[in-house]
Every structure is written in structure tokens, then in C-alpha cells.
Design a protein around this motif. Structure first.
Motif, PDB file in Angstrom:
ATOM      1  N   ASN A 170       8.530  -1.963   6.453  1.00 18.01           N
ATOM      2  CA  ASN A 170       7.544  -2.944   5.979  1.00 18.01           C
ATOM      3  C   ASN A 170       7.844  -3.386   4.543  1.00 18.01           C
ATOM      4  N   LEU A 171       8.269  -2.434   3.725  1.00 15.50           N
ATOM      5  CA  LEU A 171       8.579  -2.769   2.331  1.00 15.50           C
ATOM      6  C   LEU A 171       9.734  -3.774   2.269  1.00 15.50           C
ATOM      7  N   SER A 210      -1.126  -9.685   2.228  1.00 16.99           N
ATOM      8  CA  SER A 210      -0.895  -8.247   2.018  1.00 16.99           C
ATOM      9  C   SER A 210      -2.136  -7.425   2.310  1.00 16.99           C
ATOM     10  N   THR A 211      -3.299  -7.907   1.823  1.00 15.57           N
ATOM     11  CA  THR A 211      -4.520  -7.122   2.068  1.00 15.57           C
ATOM     12  C   THR A 211      -4.917  -7.174   3.529  1.00 15.57           C
ATOM     13  N   ARG A 261      11.851  -9.342   1.439  1.00 19.47           N
ATOM     14  CA  ARG A 261      12.584 -10.520   1.907  1.00 19.47           C
ATOM     15  C   ARG A 261      11.653 -11.728   2.044  1.00 19.47           C
ATOM     16  N   PHE A 262      10.427 -11.470   2.524  1.00 15.36           N
ATOM     17  CA  PHE A 262       9.453 -12.551   2.677  1.00 15.36           C
ATOM     18  C   PHE A 262       9.101 -13.173   1.325  1.00 15.36           C
ATOM     19  N   ARG A 320       0.841  -1.211   0.000  1.00 13.60           N
ATOM     20  CA  ARG A 320       0.000   0.000   0.000  1.00 13.60           C
ATOM     21  C   ARG A 320       0.874   1.258   0.000  1.00 13.60           C
ATOM     22  N   LYS A 321       0.486   2.205  -0.825  1.00 14.19           N
ATOM     23  CA  LYS A 321       1.152   3.524  -0.885  1.00 14.19           C
ATOM     24  C   LYS A 321       0.368   4.507  -0.006  1.00 14.19           C
ATOM     25  N   PRO A 322       1.099   5.364   0.755  1.00 18.84           N
ATOM     26  CA  PRO A 322       2.571   5.406   0.891  1.00 18.84           C
ATOM     27  C   PRO A 322       3.051   4.287   1.812  1.00 18.84           C
ATOM     28  N   PHE A 323       4.198   3.723   1.515  1.00 20.72           N
ATOM     29  CA  PHE A 323       4.681   2.571   2.263  1.00 20.72           C
ATOM     30  C   PHE A 323       5.721   3.007   3.294  1.00 20.72           C
TER      31      PHE A 323
END
Length: 937
Positions: free
Chosen positions: A120-121, A168-169, A126-127, A113-116
Motif C-alpha cells: 500500500n505504501l 487517504s482517510t 507512485r500515485f 496510517r502506521k503500521p503500514f
């Protein structure tokens, strides 16, 4: 994984596809700084070309781009056999379910989600890279058909892709929920607990099995204040406990055997453990018989909706877990764990559905129904007629209606207040016509009559032919948030006790004061009002009396501030402030006296009268300052001077203004005394008939015989009398005194002599004016026809219809009515014809210039001609020369008064003038000629 990044040949290469150069550079810098190789493409088409030239490890792409958007680029990548296994992350606002479905449709592996947030990014990247490497051999494909936004999507997706998208959601939804929850925590300990809650939520997000959820939840629970150990127990199919995870307990090996007789199990089954509570555990007592404080634990039920999955027991320093907020946090933790367990079960169930491909469509419908029924968001399905088809439990909880009670009924009838029905109906008809807004913020009525503020996100569900079948709306109940915002907004701008604006809001009004002063070419006055006796009253009579006094003071100040130009506030315990605009600083002295007059009246508190002495300090904008804080300081300095003054209760910051205010204040004080001590006297100026030269009337003119300043003309004190209201008793005294005097002269032989008396604006507005005049006439024995009441143009033109009614009432008494100073106001002939007027008095400003200025002569002649055409007599004021008198005689003016014949004189000197029979010379009288011819000329 980190070792791989440090080896040049194994460093992952990430392709960034972003049309914003700034955002692309920012993302590239972040990734490069964290050990990744980075390439950048400016849009989807360029990104596709670069990917085909050199295969990247991962692609991060924006969605909205020129030439080719992120969805289309992703779709093309997944078609390419060489590139279809490259993970694709889409940057999106995740504003609707449509983004998720379209992402599935095009084959995206994840959303950010923006802005990130950078942390978390990087964690997500890595995940995804780790999962991609570990699970590349486990991909199983499935398909699903989805109708959304007027389009049908057949999504062929991989199991891991679906899982990543769900993570993600759901991760974003949990983050939004926690952000909202964090705003409502106000104390440090609660914030610490919620920080732990965040950690639990963040830890649970990637957990996909029941065991993993329990282990990670328990690890994070140990971070909560005072917690040193614990275990999680869940019900099995036979409603028996099984221990899923345990940490920090010295008897973990024997824990499973103790589950069968656990008191927590009995309380859950009996329904008596509804929320977190301290439970004395026999099993703990057995192992800690020497330490009474270690015999209890906190039991947290793991509940989601109406289902209880099990319990989390926590041991440690239970004294630190004692407040209601602590238990509320634990309840929230329990709910999070239960939701995560449900999600893990749901995921396992989805795995089963993937393996069991039969009845896929029905399984999908069941799954969506379960999501709707367990989500915290409100979901309602409405047909095109406005009838409710679906109503999820969140709607039931928020609005108080059960699903079976609302199904088939019109939502407008159930949830709209009567005054909003028509507008809501028109809005809904526009939606039926195809005008679908992205969001609808509206009020829905709950079953108990309360109003709920709901933010809806509507979408269409269409038939195969494209026509609209249903409206699906998901909503968030923001009522508590809105109320909290309104309360915070109110408390930040208004005084909690009195409801008056506080310093913050009052300071903001300075800009309005500046605009008003600039546009109207005025100046502003800031007044600080203080009540020094309030602390004494609080100490002697108590705080409740002081609060009641403050409320009454605020009420009086609020009543004073009803005019648009005025502002007011409470700035301190016993101090208030007010603002106003005016043409001169002297006007603020009158405003201060008006305020003091209102505040000097007794306050009735607990059946006793209390008097407060207020003091006012005045600072003038922009003379003293243009800055709010400086103006307040100036006003406070002036207020302290008022405290120290022995004669004044208000002071200007500028000393020069104080001198004029002091003199005016002294006149006001002396005038109040003068009314009762017979210091007021009447002088009389004769009115002479231009046909006979004889005196036919008198105008009564007031004077003030001041013991210190001598004889004071009316120009110096009438305005003060008008402002303070003293004009009413003064006017009544003038009326009675003049009527008594004229009656004495009539008895002495001047039988046809009349008296003219000026009425003030305040007298004219008295509801009992006619009855008061009638009483004076009866008391003095003066015939009404000998009383001439003089009014100004502005007085009768202020409210024409009301003035006509008052004039008719006066005319019914039989008195004569005159318009004084005619020509200086704004009367029109059309209004003049409607007034029952007997006499027009030409203002002396026109009479003075008759001989020198043709304009004044023309105006005077026009007034005389107009009045004669309406049957109205004319008296000219201020006649001082024979030239003026001769001109007026020529124009057939009926009467004159002025220094040519006599100045205003005391009654004793008027008696001599009447006794001597003084008259105008013959050569100044009107010549005998034909009046009609004169009027025509």
C-alpha cells in the motif's frame, strides 16, 4: 513512470524524516529496493535543512519527533517558495479528525496510517508522484475555517491536496471496515467472495468520476464466482435508466435501447427490488431463446441510505450464485458501488463549490452535515447540560430513536440504565470540567430495551471565548463484535451441552492447583470420572435421554465442586474430571467415595429412574507427574484399572496408595452391613468419685466385633462413619443401647449411676437432636439427669452462637453437658462462661505427664481451679498411676477414669465389678480440708 525510475537522472529522491533509527532504516531499505533514491533525517529540523540543501522529489515524515514535529516541518516547507510544491506524506495513526484538520492546516498532501503495509505504501507513493506530475498545473486554492480541539484553523489548501487527503482517510476507513467484515466470514466460499469485495473496494477508492466508478466496479464484479458479464444502469433526472458501463455482453450495442422497458427499472420504481435477486429478463430471453439458463440475470440494487441510484445486472452461471451468503455479498458490493458513486458525486459537488466561491461557509456546513448523515459511524452532539442537539441516522438505526424525538432531551434519561445513571452523571461532570478521555466504552440502552456496546471518541466544540459549547462524539457500535467475541471465548473454554469447563480451561487450572499446593504445602489429586453405561443408554433410550443424564451428572459434580479448592470439567463424551488439594493422598480416596456416593443416587429422566455406575481414576500431583497431559494419562490408566476391578470403583495410579484405599473401602462396605447385623457392641469405663472412691458413672465406648478382623477399636472406623454419614444411625444406636443398659443397672440397685455418651459433629448439627434425645429418654424411662452428653471443644467452637442455642435446648431437657478432651482445642474463658456446661474432662495427654512434667501439672491444676471458679465439676481421663491420682486428689479434682481403676469392659464384666463393690484405696482419696483454701492455693 517505471521508465523514469530506471533512468539515473530521473530517479525520484525521497527524503525520510523519522526519529526512530530502526523505522527509518526499514523504510529506506524498502524504498531503495524499489528503485528510489533515499535520504534520511533524524527530526523535523534536520529534515528542513536537508530539503533546503537539495530539493527532494517527495518527503515522508513522522509526526511526533523532538525539536520539530512533522506538522511544523510541513508548515515551514509550504512557506518556502522553492519547496512548497514538494509533496509531503505524514505517517500517523489517524486516531482522530484533529490529525486530518491539522494536516490540512500545515499543507500535508497525504496520510499513511502506521503500521503500514509495504504494498500500500509503494502504491500510494507512485500515485502521489504521478498525480503531482500530471496535475501540477491544475492547482486551485481555497480556504476554510475549522474549529477543533479548542483551536481555530484557517486552512488554505489545494484542490488536489484535499482530494488526496480524502482518499487517504477514506481508504483507511474502508480497510478497517473490510478487516472487521473479514473476521465474520467462516466458510471458504464466503471468504472468496469477500476477497472479491476487497478488490472492488480497493479498485473503487481512487475512482473519482461516475464513469470510472462504474467501469472499475464492473471489471471487479466479473471476478466474483460464476459472473461472466454485466452492466450498470443509473437513474437520470427523469427516473429513466441510462447505461453507464457494460462488459462481457454480446449485445452491448443494443443495450441502451432496451433500458426503457427493462423489468429491473419497473421493480426499482415500485420498490420491490430491495436486495439482490435473480430476475428473468425478456431482453435476455430474446437473445438467448435456445438456452433457458441464460434468460435470467442477478439484479443488484445500488442503494445508499434511503436512496436507490440504479442497478447492477450480472449474467453467467447463476447456479453458483444461489446461497443467501452469495446474495448478501452482492448486496454489499452494490452498497460499495453506491457509496463510491455518492463519493464521486460528492467530489464533483466539491469541485463545483471550489469554482463557486460564494457562500463557502454555508456550503461547508452542508457538506459536513451530509457526511454526518451518510456515515456509518454514530454521531451525537450534546450540550454541557447533557441535552442532545444532533443525532445522525446511524444513531437512529442503532438505538431506535428518531432525531426529532431525542433532540432537546437528556441523554442520561434516555440511554442509561437506572443503576448506571449516577456513575455516568459523575463521569459527564468531569468531562464538563475539562477532563476529556480519548475514548469512552460504554453501554447505551436502545429503544427496545436492548443494550448496545458503543466505543465513543469525544471532542470539545468551544465558544470563541474558549468555553465548552458542545461535546461532539463519534462512535462505533461494537455490540455484535463483542457478543461474537464472548461467544467464541465461551465456546473455547466451556462444554456446549453441560456448561462445564472443557479440557482447555481445565488444563489452565493446573497452574492454580500448583500454586495452591505449593503455598499450602499440599498435594493435588486429579480424578478422571467415567460412566461406561452411557453409550449403552444412548443406543437403547436415545440421545435425548443421554443428554439429560449428562446435564444431571454435571449438576451433581458442580454441587460437589462448590468448595474453593475444587475444580471440575467435562473432557469427553462420557468422561468428566475433577481436581482437589489435600495434605495426603489418602484424602483423595475419601473425595472419590464422596463423589461416587453422590453419583450413585438414581437419576430421574422422563419419569423413570436410571442408575449409572461411575468409575474414578486418581493421579497425584506432583508424585505421579507435574504435567497436565501426563497426569490425565495416569488418571485414565487408573480409571481403566477401576473398570477391571471386582471390588473397587476407584483406583490410584500408584499401586501403594491402592492398597490403603482397598482396605478403607472394604471397612466402609463392611461397616454399612455391621449397623444392620448387630456387629457393634458397647464397652463401659467406670468414673470414680475421689471423695468416696465409689463408682458414680460410666462412659459408653463403642467397639466393632468384625467377623474377619475381630474386635476393632473406634479409631479405625469412626472417621469412616463420620465421612460417609453412617455416624448418625450409629450414634442413635449407641444412645438408645446405653440408656437401656444404665436403666437396667439402676433397677439392679445402682440407682444413682449415670451414663456418659459422646456426640459426633454430625449428630450435633442435626436439627432434631433435642427431640430425638427426649424420645429415647421417654422410651427407656431414664431420668434426664443421669444422661451426660460429651462434646469436643472444636465442635462447640466452630459456630459459637449456634452451639449456644443447641446446648440451651439440650439443657432444657435436664441432661448434663460435658466438654471432652478439654485443653486440646481453642476454648477461651470468655466463651466457656457462656456455655451451660456441667463438667470439664481433662484430656489424658495432660494427665499422663503430671508426675514427670511440671507444665502438664500446672495446666491440669489451672483447669481444675478455673472450672471450680465457674461452678463446673472436673473429671480426669486416662489416669493410670497412683501418682497421677494422688496429685488430682490434692488439687480437688472430683472424679477420675482410667486404667488405674478399670479398663473399658463389656456390660457383663461391669455387672461383676458393681456387684463386688470395687472402690479406690483410701490413701488415693481427697483428704478432708477446707476447699476454699485449696482453690486459693
Amino acid at each position: 513512470m517505471n521508465n523514469n525510475i530506471n533512468q539515473p537522472n530521473l530517479i525520484p529522491e525521497i527524503l525520510i524524516v523519522e526519529d526512530s533509527e530502526t523505522q527509518a532504516n526499514q523504510l529506506a531499505h524498502l524504498l531503495s529496493h524499489n528503485g528510489y533514491r533515499v535520504r534520511v533525517a533524524k527530526d523535523g529540523a534536520a529534515g528542513l535543512i536537508q530539503a533546503r540543501q537539495t530539493k527532494p522529489t517527495l518527503i515522508i515524515s513522522d509526526i511526533a519527533m523532538p525539536h520539530m514535529d512533522g506538522f511544523e516541518m510541513c508548515r515551514e516547507l509550504k512557506k518556502d517558495e522553492d519547496l512548497q510544491d514538494v509533496p509531503v506524506i505524514l505517517l500517523t495513526a489517524l486516531s482522530s479528525l484533529y490529525d486530518v484538520i491539522k494536516g490540512l492546516d500545515c499543507g500535508a498532501d497525504n496520510f499513511i496510517r502506521k503500521p503500514f503495509e509495504e504494498k500500500n505504501l509503494l502504491s500510494r507513493i507512485r500515485f502521489i508522484l504521478a498525480n503531482h506530475e500530471l496535475r501540477s498545473s491544475e492547482r486551485v486554492q481555497l480556504g476554510m475555517k475549522i474549529s477543533l480541539g479548542g483551536q481555530t484553523h484557517f486552512v488554505t489548501a489545494e484542490r488536489q491536496q484535499i482530494f488526496d487527503l480524502l482518499i487517504s482517510t477514506y481508504e483507511e476507513a474502508i480497510q478497517m471496515t473490510e478487516e472487521l467484515r473479514a473476521q465474520q466470514r467462516q466458510i471458504a466460499r464466503s471468504y472468496q467472495s469477500i476477497e472479491g469485495l476487497y478488490q472492488i473496494a480497493a479498485t473503487l477508492n481512487p475512482a473519482i468520476t461516475e464513469q470510472e466508478v462504474a467501469e472499475k466496479a464492473l471489471e471487479r464484479a466479473l471476478d466474483l464466482p460464476g459472473v461472466t458479464g454485466g452492466c450498470i444502469r443509473l437513474f437520470d433526472a427523469d427516473d429513466r435508466f441510462r447505461t453507464v458501463a457494460a462488459h462481457g455482453l454480446d449485445f452491448q450495442a443494443s443495450l441502451s435501447a432496451a433500458c426503457s422497458g427493462c423489468i429491473c427499472h419497473d421493480k426499482l420504481v415500485a420498490g420491490t427490488l430491495q436486495s439482490a435477486e435473480v430476475v428473468e429478463c425478456p431482453f435476455l430471453a430474446k437473445h438467448h431463446s435456445s438456452d433457458p439458463s441464460a434468460r435470467s440475470h442477478v439484479s443488484v440494487p445500488l442503494t445508499v441510505g434511503q436512496r436507490t441510484l440504479g442497478v447492477m445486472n450480472l449474467t453467467g452461471d447463476l447456479k453458483s450464485i444461489s446461497r443467501d451468503e452469495d446474495f448478501q455479498v452482492l448486496d454489499t458490493v452494490g452498497n460499495q458501488i453506491a457509496v463510491a458513486l455518492e463519493r464521486a458525486n460528492l467530489y464533483a459537488h466539491m469541485e463545483h463549490l471550489v469554482q463557486e466561491r460564494t457562500e463557502a461557509l454555508q456550503a461547508e456546513r452542508n457538506q459536513l452535515s451530509a457526511v454526518v448523515n451518510t456515515t456509518g459511524a454514530l454521531v451525537v452532539l450534546i450540550d454541557t447540560q447533557g441535552r442532545i442537539e444532533a443525532f445522525n441516522p446511524a444513531c437512529e438505526n442503532a438505538l431506535g430513536w428518531r432525531r426529532d424525538e431525542v433532540r432537546g432531551r437528556y441523554f442520561l434519561d434516555l440511554f442509561m440504565s437506572p443503576e448506571r445513571v449516577e456513575r455516568a452523571k459523575a463521569y459527564y461532570e468531569k468531562m464538563v470540567a475539562g477532563e476529556l478521555p480519548p475514548e469512552v466504552h460504554t453501554e447505551w440502552l436502545a429503544r427496545d430495551g436492548s443494550k448496545r456496546n458503543i466505543l465513543w471518541s469525544p471532542t470539545f466544540l468551544r465558544n470563541p471565548d474558549g468555553s465548552i459549547q458542545y461535546f461532539l462524539a463519534t462512535g462505533i457500535d461494537v455490540s455484535e463484535l463483542r457478543q461474537a467475541e464472548e461467544k467464541v471465548q465461551y465456546l473455547s473454554n466451556f462444554d456446549m451441552l453441560t456448561g462445564l469447563p472443557n479440557r482447555v480451561l481445565f488444563k489452565a487450572t493446573l497452574a492454580l492447583l500448583q500454586d495452591m499446593a505449593t503455598s499450602d504445602k499440599c498435594i493435588g489429586g486429579l480424578m478422571m470420572i467415567d460412566f461406561p453405561r452411557l453409550p449403552f443408554i444412548r443406543e437403547s433410550l436415545g440421545g435425548k435421554v443421554e443428554q439429560e443424564l449428562l446435564l444431571q451428572i454435571a449438576g451433581r459434580i458442580r454441587e460437589w465442586g462448590n468448595e474453593p479448592s475444587r475444580r471440575f470439567a467435562r473432557l469427553g463424551d462420557s468422561s468428566f474430571a475433577a481436581m482437589d488439594v489435600g495434605q495426603s493422598a489418602a484424602e483423595f480416596a475419601g473425595v472419590a467415595r464422596q463423589l461416587l456416593s453422590q453419583l450413585d443416587q438414581a437419576f430421574l429422566v422422563q419419569q423413570q429412574e436410571l442408575h449409572l455406575e461411575a468409575f474414578i481414576g486418581i493421579a497425584v500431583y506432583p508424585n505421579d507427574s507435574q504435567d497436565f497431559d501426563t497426569l490425565v494419562q495416569c488418571a485414565e490408566v487408573a480409571m481403566r484399572r477401576a473398570h477391571d476391578s471386582k471390588t473397587m470403583r476407584y483406583e490410584f495410579y500408584t499401586p501403594e496408595l491402592n492398597r490403603g484405599a482397598n482396605e478403607r473401602f472394604k471397612l466402609e462396605s463392611d461397616l454399612r452391613r455391621a449397623v444392620g447385623q448387630d456387629e457393634l457392641v458397647l464397652h463401659y469405663q467406670p468414673q470414680v468419685d475421689l471423695r468416696t472412691g465409689r463408682v458414680v458413672g460410666m462412659e459408653a465406648l463403642i467397639r466393632w466385633q468384625h467377623p474377619e478382623f475381630g474386635l476393632i477399636p473406634p479409631g479405625r472406623f469412626i472417621a469412616i462413619a463420620e465421612e460417609t454419614g453412617l455416624i448418625v444411625p450409629i450414634g442413635a444406636w449407641v444412645l438408645r443401647t446405653a440408656c437401656v443398659q444404665i436403666r437396667e443397672w439402676q433397677r439392679a440397685g445402682q440407682s444413682e449411676l449415670r451414663i456418659g455418651i459422646n456426640l459426633s459433629a454430625r449428630q450435633f448439627e442435626q436439627h432434631d437432636l433435642a427431640s430425638m434425645i427426649a424420645a429415647v429418654l421417654e422410651e427407656t424411662g431414664l431420668e434426664a439427669r443421669f444422661l451426660d452428653l460429651e462434646l469436643t471443644e472444636s465442635m462447640v467452637m466452630k459456630d459459637v452462637e449456634t452451639a449456644i442455642g443447641i446446648l440451651n435446648d439440650l439443657k432444657t431437657l435436664g441432661v448434663q453437658l460435658s466438654i471432652d478432651d478439654f485443653g486440646t482445642g481453642y476454648s477461651s474463658l470468655s466463651y466457656l462462661k457462656r456455655f451451660p456446661i456441667d463438667v470439664l474432662k481433662i484430656d489424658q495427654s495432660f494427665v499422663r505427664g503430671i508426675a514427670q512434667h511440671s507444665n502438664d501439672a500446672a495446666i491440669s491444676g489451672a483447669i481444675i481451679s478455673m472450672a471450680h471458679s465457674l461452678g463446673i465439676r472436673v473429671i480426669a481421663e486416662g489416669v493410670e498411676t497412683e501418682e497421677q491420682c494422688a496429685y488430682l486428689s490434692q488439687k480437688l479434682c472430683e472424679e477420675i477414669q482410667g486404667y488405674l481403676f478399670s479398663e473399658p469392659l463389656p456390660a457383663s464384666e461391669i455387672e461383676v465389678l458393681l456387684r463386688d463393690g470395687k472402690q479406690l484405696p483410701m490413701h488415693l482419696l481427697r483428704q478432708k480440708q477446707q476447699p476454699m483454701l485449696q482453690v486459693a492455693s
